[in-house]
Design an enzyme around this catalytic site. Structure first.
Site, mmCIF file in Angstrom:
data_model
loop_
_atom_site.group_PDB
_atom_site.id
_atom_site.type_symbol
_atom_site.label_atom_id
_atom_site.label_comp_id
_atom_site.label_asym_id
_atom_site.label_seq_id
_atom_site.Cartn_x
_atom_site.Cartn_y
_atom_site.Cartn_z
ATOM 1 N N GLU A 124 0.848 -1.188 0.000
ATOM 2 C CA GLU A 124 0.000 0.000 0.000
ATOM 3 C C GLU A 124 0.886 1.241 0.000
ATOM 4 O O GLU A 124 1.977 1.221 0.565
ATOM 5 C CB GLU A 124 -0.878 0.013 1.259
ATOM 6 N N LYS A 126 2.197 4.598 1.365
ATOM 7 C CA LYS A 126 2.186 5.188 2.710
ATOM 8 C C LYS A 126 1.837 6.665 2.549
ATOM 9 O O LYS A 126 2.666 7.476 2.145
ATOM 10 C CB LYS A 126 3.542 5.008 3.394
ATOM 11 N N ASP A 128 1.076 10.397 3.265
ATOM 12 C CA ASP A 128 1.640 11.336 4.238
ATOM 13 C C ASP A 128 0.557 12.287 4.722
ATOM 14 O O ASP A 128 0.398 13.392 4.218
ATOM 15 C CB ASP A 128 2.795 12.114 3.575
ATOM 16 N N ARG A 147 -4.929 9.446 16.361
ATOM 17 C CA ARG A 147 -4.222 8.330 16.954
ATOM 18 C C ARG A 147 -3.809 8.591 18.403
ATOM 19 O O ARG A 147 -3.847 7.687 19.227
ATOM 20 C CB ARG A 147 -2.972 8.009 16.123
ATOM 21 N N GLU A 196 -6.041 7.328 6.400
ATOM 22 C CA GLU A 196 -5.240 8.549 6.442
ATOM 23 C C GLU A 196 -6.036 9.719 5.886
ATOM 24 O O GLU A 196 -6.570 9.645 4.776
ATOM 25 C CB GLU A 196 -3.972 8.334 5.597
ATOM 26 N N TYR A 248 -7.366 2.099 5.062
ATOM 27 C CA TYR A 248 -6.379 1.043 4.808
ATOM 28 C C TYR A 248 -6.312 -0.059 5.864
ATOM 29 O O TYR A 248 -5.534 -0.986 5.729
ATOM 30 C CB TYR A 248 -4.985 1.627 4.593
ATOM 31 N N LYS A 337 10.381 3.184 3.932
ATOM 32 C CA LYS A 337 10.384 4.651 3.804
ATOM 33 C C LYS A 337 11.277 5.087 2.645
ATOM 34 O O LYS A 337 12.408 4.633 2.522
ATOM 35 C CB LYS A 337 10.912 5.284 5.105
ATOM 36 N N CYS A 431 19.535 48.369 -5.549
ATOM 37 C CA CYS A 431 20.058 47.197 -6.250
ATOM 38 C C CYS A 431 21.413 46.800 -5.657
ATOM 39 O O CYS A 431 22.311 47.642 -5.560
ATOM 40 C CB CYS A 431 20.210 47.509 -7.741
ATOM 41 N N CYS A 434 24.243 47.549 -8.525
ATOM 42 C CA CYS A 434 24.618 48.873 -9.040
ATOM 43 C C CYS A 434 24.242 50.008 -8.095
ATOM 44 O O CYS A 434 24.602 51.162 -8.338
ATOM 45 C CB CYS A 434 23.996 49.117 -10.417
ATOM 46 N N CYS A 449 15.247 46.340 -10.861
ATOM 47 C CA CYS A 449 16.293 47.353 -10.812
ATOM 48 C C CYS A 449 16.049 48.276 -12.012
ATOM 49 O O CYS A 449 15.921 47.805 -13.139
ATOM 50 C CB CYS A 449 17.665 46.675 -10.921
ATOM 51 N N CYS A 454 22.789 48.417 -15.431
ATOM 52 C CA CYS A 454 23.257 47.729 -14.211
ATOM 53 C C CYS A 454 24.128 46.543 -14.636
ATOM 54 O O CYS A 454 23.716 45.718 -15.457
ATOM 55 C CB CYS A 454 22.050 47.250 -13.419
#
Ligand code: IVH
Length: 696
Positions: A124, A126, A128, A147, A196, A248, A337, A431, A434, A449, A454
């Site tokens: 499956e 994972k 996030d 959880r 999740e 899941y 992971k 700037c 210059c 600028c 420049c």
């Protein structure tokens, strides 16, 4: 500095892990990325393995992690929400398989080779996000909990019921079997469905854009955004956020269908109305597990939600029960992971770079950190608004992300680690190259600028002119351009064709041969296409596509320079922003002088491929439908456009004519009849290409 005495280091690690658990689970404000936290836990687990005397039931390695916060009421899960052991390599995966085998798994694989080769696994993604446990009694959602510490979580029911992806009641209708029978979906009297909660990446980006507009803090990643969206006192805030859910895992089940495989529980969840991830696969043996992990490690960015690995579960539930769990994690599952794409590091400074159009772009100077497989020490911050929205300050610890080939990005500061009194960063008003004024364009987020000469702009413009997508002059990278600008050899792009090569040969690192090679490369560039020349001129908003369209349409630089903003904008695919910018560029004397010197040097100003046809169909809108015998649809539409017409896909009031071939679209013909739009055949079509349309 980490301590060298194992006992002291273990104590230090426990205190650190305790601290970070508290920040993650209770304050919802982590100071470390997941990967960094995992490193601490792994180090402690290793120490405890090497020095068994150090292990203790009280150690964080023996517990799931979090503790409940006080914002929501605590609730005890009917069955504990366990954590997962982690692996990052095939070898560890094999070791996990071998351990299960030793403990007796894989023997019941009737008819197949025993052991991990014959074991069946579900693989499956994972996800996030954050884990939720949904409790259904007699098919109705009665409670949703986070959880927490695995035993006791937080009651987030009021917020969870606003998430459209989560069913309030289980779907108990019948399902059809492959034999055509109808079977009822069995609803247990009590069931915990785990999954999740996540925020899609596009919704996360959109939320952050909205936060920036409101002057509110941005979220560091989709997981934090999902957590922040759920942990709201007012459920209306959660309701306004786009949250998804993948189911899941089942927790406690009372009086339900009998399952013998984990994959059957996933199937049941799908039938009962839960979103179950479509990429879940049942595979045989760890080689197939490994292949799945590799596929998704490479393919993770093809998804519109973030994943940080793969969860592998032994599919046979009887074997799962036999293997059981340690105090924190089941022995029958493991999380593979992926290498982390986020790390924290110190933001040393914020500086501003000046581009070829004068655009001043802030960028982060970082304490070098390896992330996403590369060492990162610089990252763009885009513009003033982005710095403000992210509120990053020199001295901050920041989260840096580098995903795949994407350029590194600073996601935001870890506020908990900000030293007291750290001042906000101010966009400079001068700037850095210059010393002239930096000006922010009204209504836009970019700052420029104002000084055309420049030195930073000049270097960037000439470097761009010489680059691959433009005039492609070999041996002329940024460092060389800077050297020549500093030596007074180059002031603008036209100077490239009037360089004193004797002088070049005297510069540091140069000699007769290298100067001659450069001369040849510069000569070769004179024959590049008109589109490449246009790209090279650094006209604001004009990129490769716009340059090609203009070159094709007008056929020469002189025709483009003579066109007004309207006729430039009218070129299909160009539009008013580019049109105005191109017209503005050629209106400036300084630019005209550069153009004349380029002409005198013998640069190609014409596009030999451009066929500028008489614009006999200018302003007309002609729809093509059906099959023509001498023209493909694309060719016919191109032919119309090349003569100034538009060729849209549908018939409207603005349509001048419809060209109908064999089997024309019935709806288009009917619409033309309804609106009184004339319909012509292929022969008449070829006639109007020649002579235009003569209205009677
Ligand atoms: S199964 C006993 N499956 O990963 C089984 N977890 O480190 C426990 N997660 O807390 C979880 N995707 O938040 C499982 N397909 C998946 C998952 C998954 C993401 C998260 C979940 C869990 C953490 C474990």
């Amino acid at each position: 500095m980490a301590c060298t005495d194992p006992a002291a280091r273990a104590a230090e690690l426990r205190a650190l892990i305790e601290h970070h658990n508290h920040r993650y689970f209770v304050l919802d404000d982590p100071e470390l990325t997941d990967a960094e936290f995992d490193e601490l836990v792994a180090e402690l687990a290793n120490l405890e393995a090497e020095h068994p005397g150090l292990a203790s039931g009280e150690s964080p390695t023996a517990r799931v992690g979090g503790e409940a916060s006080t914002l929501f009421a605590p609730v005890r899960h009917a069955s504990a929400m366990m954590s997962l052991d982690k692996t990052t390599s095939y070898e560890e995966l094999i070791a996990w398989g071998a351990r299960m085998e030793r403990l007796g798994a894989g023997r019941s694989a009737a008819g197949r080779a025993g052991g991990s080769k014959g074991m069946r696994f579900t693989c499956e993604l994972k996800i996030d996000g954050l884990a939720l446990s949904l409790l259904y009694e007699h098919g109705r959602l009665v409670r949703a909990a986070t959880r927490g510490d695995g035993e006791v979580g937080e009651d987030v029911t009021a917020n969870v019921v606003t998430v459209a992806a989560i069913p309030r009641a289980l779907f108990a209708a019948t399902k059809a079997t492959s034999t055509g029978e109808s079977l009822p979906v069995v609803v247990p009297s009590l069931v915990e469905v785990r999954g999740e909660l996540y925020m899609p990446i596009a919704s996360f980006d959109e939320l952050n854009r909205r936060q920036a507009l409101l002057g509110a803090r941005q979220f560091i990643n989709p997981r934090n955004a999902a957590a922040g969206s759920l942990r709201q006192k007012d459920p209306a805030v959660t309701a306004g956020r786009d949250l998804g859910f993948w189911a899941y895992q089942l927790g406690a089940v009372d009086g339900g269908p009998g399952f013998s495989r984990h994959s059957e529980t996933l199937e049941w969840m799908r039938e009962a109305g839960f979103p179950v991830n479509p990429h879940i696969r049942v595979v045989e043996g760890l080689d197939e597990v490994d292949a799945y992990c590799r596929t998704w490690q490479d393919g993770r960015h093809s998804l519109d939600y973030e994943i940080d690995g793969v969860v592998v579960k032994l599919d046979d539930l009887a074997e799962q029960a036999e293997l059981g769990s340690t105090s924190r994690a089941p022995r029958w599952a493991i999380a593979y992971k992926f290498p982390p794409e986020e790390k924290t590091t110190r933001l040393v400074d914020i500086m501003v770079s000046i581009g070829r159009t004068g655009k001043a772009t802030p960028f982060a100077v970082l304490k070098p950190v390896v992330v996403g497989g590369a060492k990162v020490s610089l990252a763009t911050l885009h513009n003033e608004d982005q710095v403000r929205a992210k509120d990053v300050r020199p001295g901050d610890t920041v989260v840096v992300r580098r995903a795949g080939d994407v350029i590194p990005e600073v996601r935001g500061p870890i506020l908990a680690l900000r030293p007291q009194g750290l001042p906000r960063w101010q966009f400079p008003d001068r700037c850095p190259a210059c010393g002239e004024r930096l000006e922010r364009v009204e209504g836009e987020s970019d700052t420029f600028c104002v000084n055309e000469s420049c030195p930073a702009q000049v270097v960037a413009r000439i470097t761009h002119f010489a680059s691959r997508g433009a005039m492609d002059i070999e041996h002329l990278g940024e460092a060389t351009v800077r050297q020549f600008v500093d030596a007074g050899i180059l002031r603008d792009v036209a100077d490239l064709y009037y360089m004193d090569y004797d002088k070049v040969a005297t510069l540091e690192g140069w000699a007769g041969t290298s100067a001659a090679n450069l001369r040849a490369a510069v000569e070769a560039s004179k024959g590049r296409s008109l589109a490449n020349l246009l790209v090279g001129l650094s006209i604001r908003h004009l990129g490769a596509t716009g340059s090609q369209l203009l070159a094709r349409h007008f056929g020469s630089l002189d025709a483009i320079a003579a066109a007004d903003a309207d006729s430039l904008s009218n070129v299909e695919g160009v539009g008013p922003v580019i049109g105005a910018s191109v017209a503005g560029f050629f209106a400036l004397d300084a630019n005209r002088r550069v153009i004349e010197r380029l002409r005198a040097a013998g640069i190609r100003f014409e596009d030999p491929d451009a066929v500028v046809l008489p614009q006999v169909l200018a302003g007309l809108s002609i729809v093509v439908t059906g099959t023509l015998s001498h023209w493909s649809r694309e060719q016919a539409e191109e032919a119309l456009k090349a003569r100034g017409a538009k060729s849209p896909g549908s018939v409207t009031r603005r349509t001048t004519l419809v060209v109908a071939g064999r089997d024309p679209g019935a709806a288009k013909i009917a619409k033309a009849a309804e609106l009184g739009v004339p319909v012509i055949d292929e022969e008449a079509f070829e006639g109007i290409l020649e002579g235009g349309v003569h209205r009677s």
